[in-house]
Motif scaffolding. Sequence first.
Motif, PDB file in Angstrom:
ATOM      1  N   ARG A   1      46.122  43.206  35.966  1.00 37.11           N
ATOM      2  CA  ARG A   1      47.084  43.392  37.065  1.00 37.11           C
ATOM      3  C   ARG A   1      47.585  42.039  37.544  1.00 37.11           C
ATOM      4  N   ASN A   2      46.674  41.038  37.607  1.00 37.26           N
ATOM      5  CA  ASN A   2      47.076  39.683  38.014  1.00 37.26           C
ATOM      6  C   ASN A   2      48.066  39.090  37.007  1.00 37.26           C
ATOM      7  N   VAL A   3      47.826  39.393  35.711  1.00 34.98           N
ATOM      8  CA  VAL A   3      48.749  38.869  34.687  1.00 34.98           C
ATOM      9  C   VAL A   3      50.141  39.427  34.948  1.00 34.98           C
ATOM     10  N   THR A   4      50.204  40.760  35.176  1.00 38.69           N
ATOM     11  CA  THR A   4      51.539  41.344  35.381  1.00 38.69           C
ATOM     12  C   THR A   4      52.168  40.893  36.694  1.00 38.69           C
ATOM     13  N   ARG A   5      51.308  40.616  37.694  1.00 36.43           N
ATOM     14  CA  ARG A   5      51.871  40.241  38.995  1.00 36.43           C
ATOM     15  C   ARG A   5      52.171  38.749  39.103  1.00 36.43           C
ATOM     16  N   HIS A   6      51.317  37.888  38.513  1.00 35.73           N
ATOM     17  CA  HIS A   6      51.439  36.444  38.794  1.00 35.73           C
ATOM     18  C   HIS A   6      51.749  35.574  37.591  1.00 35.73           C
TER      19      HIS A   6
ATOM     20  N   ARG B   1      44.909  35.488  49.970  1.00 37.38           N
ATOM     21  CA  ARG B   1      45.883  36.575  50.083  1.00 37.38           C
ATOM     22  C   ARG B   1      45.334  37.889  49.549  1.00 37.38           C
ATOM     23  N   GLY B   2      44.654  37.805  48.396  1.00 36.47           N
ATOM     24  CA  GLY B   2      44.227  39.056  47.777  1.00 36.47           C
ATOM     25  C   GLY B   2      42.726  39.181  47.698  1.00 36.47           C
ATOM     26  N   LEU B   3      42.300  40.305  47.160  1.00 37.97           N
ATOM     27  CA  LEU B   3      40.877  40.592  47.014  1.00 37.97           C
ATOM     28  C   LEU B   3      40.470  40.598  45.553  1.00 37.97           C
ATOM     29  N   GLY B   4      41.447  40.429  44.670  1.00 39.03           N
ATOM     30  CA  GLY B   4      41.195  40.606  43.237  1.00 39.03           C
ATOM     31  C   GLY B   4      40.056  39.754  42.709  1.00 39.03           C
ATOM     32  N   LEU B   5      40.196  38.438  42.806  1.00 36.70           N
ATOM     33  CA  LEU B   5      39.190  37.538  42.231  1.00 36.70           C
ATOM     34  C   LEU B   5      37.825  37.746  42.898  1.00 36.70           C
TER      35      LEU B   5
ATOM     36  N   GLN C   1      40.870  45.410  34.390  1.00 35.93           N
ATOM     37  CA  GLN C   1      42.037  46.015  35.059  1.00 35.93           C
ATOM     38  C   GLN C   1      42.630  45.044  36.084  1.00 35.93           C
ATOM     39  N   GLU C   2      41.733  44.441  36.900  1.00 36.74           N
ATOM     40  CA  GLU C   2      42.195  43.513  37.948  1.00 36.74           C
ATOM     41  C   GLU C   2      42.815  42.262  37.328  1.00 36.74           C
ATOM     42  N   ALA C   3      42.143  41.745  36.269  1.00 33.62           N
ATOM     43  CA  ALA C   3      42.665  40.541  35.607  1.00 33.62           C
ATOM     44  C   ALA C   3      44.041  40.844  35.014  1.00 33.62           C
TER      45      ALA C   3
ATOM     46  N   GLY D   1      48.114  28.747  31.648  1.00 28.80           N
ATOM     47  CA  GLY D   1      47.514  30.057  31.388  1.00 28.80           C
ATOM     48  C   GLY D   1      46.201  30.235  32.138  1.00 28.80           C
ATOM     49  N   THR D   2      45.645  31.440  32.044  1.00 30.19           N
ATOM     50  CA  THR D   2      44.414  31.758  32.780  1.00 30.19           C
ATOM     51  C   THR D   2      43.417  32.448  31.868  1.00 30.19           C
ATOM     52  N   HIS D   3      42.129  32.018  31.989  1.00 29.39           N
ATOM     53  CA  HIS D   3      41.055  32.692  31.242  1.00 29.39           C
ATOM     54  C   HIS D   3      40.087  33.272  32.247  1.00 29.39           C
TER      55      HIS D   3
HETATM   56  N1  ADP Z   1      46.587  35.437  35.569  1.00 27.81           N
HETATM   57  C1  ADP Z   1      47.094  34.726  36.616  1.00 27.81           C
HETATM   58  N2  ADP Z   1      48.169  33.938  36.446  1.00 27.81           N
HETATM   59  C2  ADP Z   1      48.667  33.216  37.470  1.00 27.81           C
HETATM   60  N3  ADP Z   1      48.137  33.221  38.732  1.00 27.81           N
HETATM   61  C3  ADP Z   1      47.073  34.009  38.952  1.00 27.81           C
HETATM   62  C4  ADP Z   1      46.477  34.786  37.928  1.00 27.81           C
HETATM   63  N4  ADP Z   1      45.413  35.444  38.447  1.00 27.81           N
HETATM   64  C5  ADP Z   1      45.357  35.079  39.747  1.00 27.81           C
HETATM   65  N5  ADP Z   1      46.346  34.213  40.063  1.00 27.81           N
HETATM   66  C6  ADP Z   1      46.535  33.537  41.355  1.00 27.81           C
HETATM   67  O1  ADP Z   1      45.383  33.731  42.155  1.00 27.81           O
HETATM   68  C7  ADP Z   1      45.712  34.375  43.365  1.00 27.81           C
HETATM   69  C8  ADP Z   1      44.585  35.299  43.789  1.00 27.81           C
HETATM   70  O2  ADP Z   1      44.490  36.443  43.004  1.00 27.81           O
HETATM   71  P1  ADP Z   1      43.822  37.736  43.570  1.00 27.81           P
HETATM   72  O3  ADP Z   1      42.515  37.328  44.164  1.00 27.81           O
HETATM   73  O4  ADP Z   1      43.754  38.723  42.503  1.00 27.81           O
HETATM   74  O5  ADP Z   1      44.751  38.160  44.752  1.00 27.81           O
HETATM   75  P2  ADP Z   1      46.195  38.828  44.663  1.00 27.81           P
HETATM   76  O6  ADP Z   1      46.404  39.233  43.252  1.00 27.81           O
HETATM   77  O7  ADP Z   1      46.152  39.987  45.580  1.00 27.81           O
HETATM   78  O8  ADP Z   1      47.128  37.755  45.099  1.00 27.81           O
HETATM   79  C9  ADP Z   1      46.976  35.066  43.102  1.00 27.81           C
HETATM   80  O9  ADP Z   1      47.729  35.245  44.277  1.00 27.81           O
HETATM   81  C10 ADP Z   1      47.669  34.127  42.145  1.00 27.81           C
HETATM   82  O10 ADP Z   1      48.315  33.090  42.827  1.00 27.81           O
END
Ligand code: ADP
Length: 550
Positions: A463-468, A506-510, A459-461, A533-535
Amino acid sequence: MREPSAGDGAVERRAERVEGASPAWDALRATMEDGVEEQGSALEELRAEVEALEAQNRALVRTHQRTDAWARRYQELFELAPDGYLVTDPRGVIREVNLAVSALLDVPVTNLAGKPFVVYLAKAHRARFYTFLARVRDTSAALIWDLELQPRRGAICPVTATLAPARGARGEVVGVRWLLRDATARKRMEAALRESEARLSGIISSAMDAIISVDAAERVLLFNPAAERMFRCAAADAVGQSLDRFIPGFLAESGLAEGHGVVGGPMRLLGTWGLRASGDRFPLEASLSRTDLDGEKLWTIIVRDVTERARAELMVRQSRRALETSRGELRALTGLLLTAYEDERRRVSQELHDDVSQRLAAVAVELESLQRGPSRSARSLSAPLGKVHDQVAQLADDVHRLAYALHPRMLDDLGLALALETYLRDLAKRPGVSARMRQRALRSSIPRDHALCLYRVAQEALRNVTRHAGAARVTVTLAGVGGGIALCVKDTGNGFDPAAKGEPRRGLGLVSMEERVRLIDGRLVVRSRPGGGTHVHAWAPLPSGPEDVP
Ligand SMILES: Nc1ncnc2c1ncn2[C@@H]1O[C@H](COP(=O)(O)OP(=O)(O)O)[C@@H](O)[C@H]1O
Ligand SMILES: [Mg+2]
């Protein structure tokens, strides 16, 4: 001087009578006068002789008195001397002894005279007695002999004997003079000294610390086994070398080169370096003390190799720094966690208040207006009721989504793979995202904790795809791998540099992904690069006999 006697006057008178008698008498008288004259001078000479003799006699008496006084004094000295004096004849029979000998042997002086001295010697020394007597006869000097006496009672007594011959007028040996000095105290001191030397050398050679002694010219005099090990140099090679070769600049640093120094109490020196024979430097700690021996200065240096301690201190410093950093990170993460928690509550509250409750209120208003309005036929009510129905159905959907975001019930109902598929289907509805799901070799049942963990990671991964990631294709793979279950979320989006440092987190996701996986003893690897891309790979071990999700 003798007075002239009556006899002398008679001779003169007879001579006067003969004088007037005859010429023969004259001759006789002349002869007699000569005789008288001669006799007179002889008498004079005799008188002078007698006087001289008497003077000599008086001098002799004085000398005699003096000699007597000396003899008495020497006798007293002989008898009362603190050392033992003994005179034997050339065959070793005691002639004279003093009180000290009597005390040493515990035998009265009178009992000693006439006894062979050899019987008072300890058995082990008797054989040499006659050798010494023979030797002393042939020497003019004194002989020294360390022997032991056997007193009548009590323990053997060590003495140092000095033997000298007593010679007669023609140089013949008439006796042997012995001086006996009690050596008990000296022997005891020597034994104590030997013992303390042995103890000291034992301490020096078994000491854990290196001990080095140097003279005033800084040349090594003593180098103990610990020093040999520490400096990797044999004592035989070290002795005579300059201290500089082992501890460069040590004496200069401690101020000894200028002649200052410590007398008595040792001085501790820290932060100095030692040099091994191999050329390696090592940190050491030393204490230094000075002794003055017969006017010569001697320095003793006790050296401790503190390599291990320095290393341990460095490690402690490093761990302390790492701990400080982790603490800082932990504080930052706690802050973020609290913020995220509050954000999530605010979002749910906002959604319930601004959206759900507004829309429910709108439905309520609609239904009320229908109720309050003029009575209408069922047909005419169909359209407005249909609209209310749609609104309520939409509301039910949204409340369901909201509840699902809080806890994915579907996971409990459908299992991990189906729940993820459903999530991906919803995601794919968004513009710019194409998503698909692959699965292989999956076990039929996955423990609830493991399923929830991998679901949240996905879910978090996603969400990162849709956000970043920007416009991207996402593939989610779920597979049974190596006794566990592997999840891979792969996108073709913007990518990023996971090792980039410096920018504040910035975030807590990773981080939360990592923590979740770590809690079930799994591993998480994120591979990405800008434009590439990201794996996200997560792997969780599957325990045997778990509490399974159906
Ligand atoms: N799939 C992705 N594609 C591009 N950048 C990503 C991806 N996942 C993470 N990132 C980068 O890593 C950073 C840290 O992600 P995360 O820890 O989830 O924090 P947040 O999503 O709140 O910024 C993001 O701000 C982004 O710059
Ligand atoms: Mg994120």
